[in-house]
Design an enzyme around this catalytic site. Structure first.
Site, short mmCIF file in Angstrom:
data_model
loop_
_atom_site.label_atom_id
_atom_site.label_comp_id
_atom_site.label_asym_id
_atom_site.label_seq_id
_atom_site.Cartn_x
_atom_site.Cartn_y
_atom_site.Cartn_z
N LYS A 149 56.78 28.43 73.46
CA LYS A 149 56.22 29.35 72.69
C LYS A 149 55.83 30.74 73.46
O LYS A 149 55.19 30.51 74.65
CB LYS A 149 55.13 28.74 72.04
CG LYS A 149 55.50 27.73 70.83
CD LYS A 149 54.04 27.17 70.45
CE LYS A 149 54.14 25.84 69.61
NZ LYS A 149 52.81 25.53 68.79
N ARG A 163 47.56 15.72 61.02
CA ARG A 163 47.57 16.08 59.71
C ARG A 163 48.43 15.24 58.84
O ARG A 163 48.03 15.23 57.60
CB ARG A 163 47.75 17.66 59.66
CG ARG A 163 46.79 18.45 60.32
CD ARG A 163 47.49 19.91 60.22
NE ARG A 163 48.49 19.98 61.09
CZ ARG A 163 49.52 20.95 61.28
NH1 ARG A 163 48.95 21.99 60.78
NH2 ARG A 163 50.41 20.68 62.08
N SER A 204 47.92 26.47 62.82
CA SER A 204 47.74 27.79 63.88
C SER A 204 48.58 28.59 63.44
O SER A 204 48.76 29.84 63.31
CB SER A 204 47.87 27.51 65.22
OG SER A 204 46.45 26.62 65.58
N HIS A 230 40.43 22.05 64.48
CA HIS A 230 40.30 21.78 65.88
C HIS A 230 38.88 21.51 66.33
O HIS A 230 38.51 20.28 66.87
CB HIS A 230 40.82 22.71 67.01
CG HIS A 230 42.59 22.93 66.56
ND1 HIS A 230 42.78 24.22 66.70
CD2 HIS A 230 43.49 22.18 66.72
CE1 HIS A 230 44.31 24.15 66.39
NE2 HIS A 230 44.32 23.02 66.69
#
Length: 152
Positions: A44, A93, A131, A20
């Site tokens: 979440k 990614r 993460s 990040h």
């Protein structure tokens, strides 16, 4: 409204990683200001407290004055209007990230037609960092320090 190019980098950042940080630093080459917007994800529950993470993110960008960090709990498109941000930054990614982020960018553009999303491909050194994996390693007392730009 100023001619300043302001970009939002939204996410739950639970936790904020070196990947990040790399995206923010690279975005600073394109934009005058980057706002790291730490949001609540309704799907979440947080692992790290949001205020704790905001403090850690701020520490990762001291003394850079053109990076700010804030908490938000609203639509990203609405936050962009409130902060005069015309751009969103998203790191990718892999192709799975692209599929997910592309859908979100389309909705953000529908909600705020002045909002452009910029996708930055994650640097190879950080492409393996997520993460989710960091939370799992931390939960079982593994060393996550190589993946974070601050101390926990």
């Amino acid at each position: 409204m100023s001619d300043k190019k302001i970009a939002l980098f939204p996410g739950s950042f639970d936790p904020f990683t070196k990947g990040h940080q790399d995206i923010v630093r690279r975005a600073l080459k394109l934009f005058d200001e980057v706002i790291v917007a730490v949001g609540y994800n309704s799907a979440k529950s947080r692992y790290f407290e949001i205020d704790y993470m905001v403090d850690r993110i701020k520490s990762a960008f001291t003394p850079e004055e053109n990076v700010s960090v804030m908490v938000y709990n609203e639509l990203t498109a609405d936050l962009a209007k409130k902060t005069d941000a015309s751009f969103l930054i998203r790191g990718l990614r892999n192709t799975t990230d692209f599929e997910y982020e592309n859908s979100i960018s389309q909705v953000n553009r529908y909600l705020n037609e002045k909002l452009e999303t910029f996708f930055l491909i994650t640097s190879p050194d950080y492409a393996h960092i997520s993460s989710t994996i960091i939370r799992e390693v931390h939960k079982y007392d593994g060393d996550v320090s190589p993946f974070l730009p601050y101390e926990l």
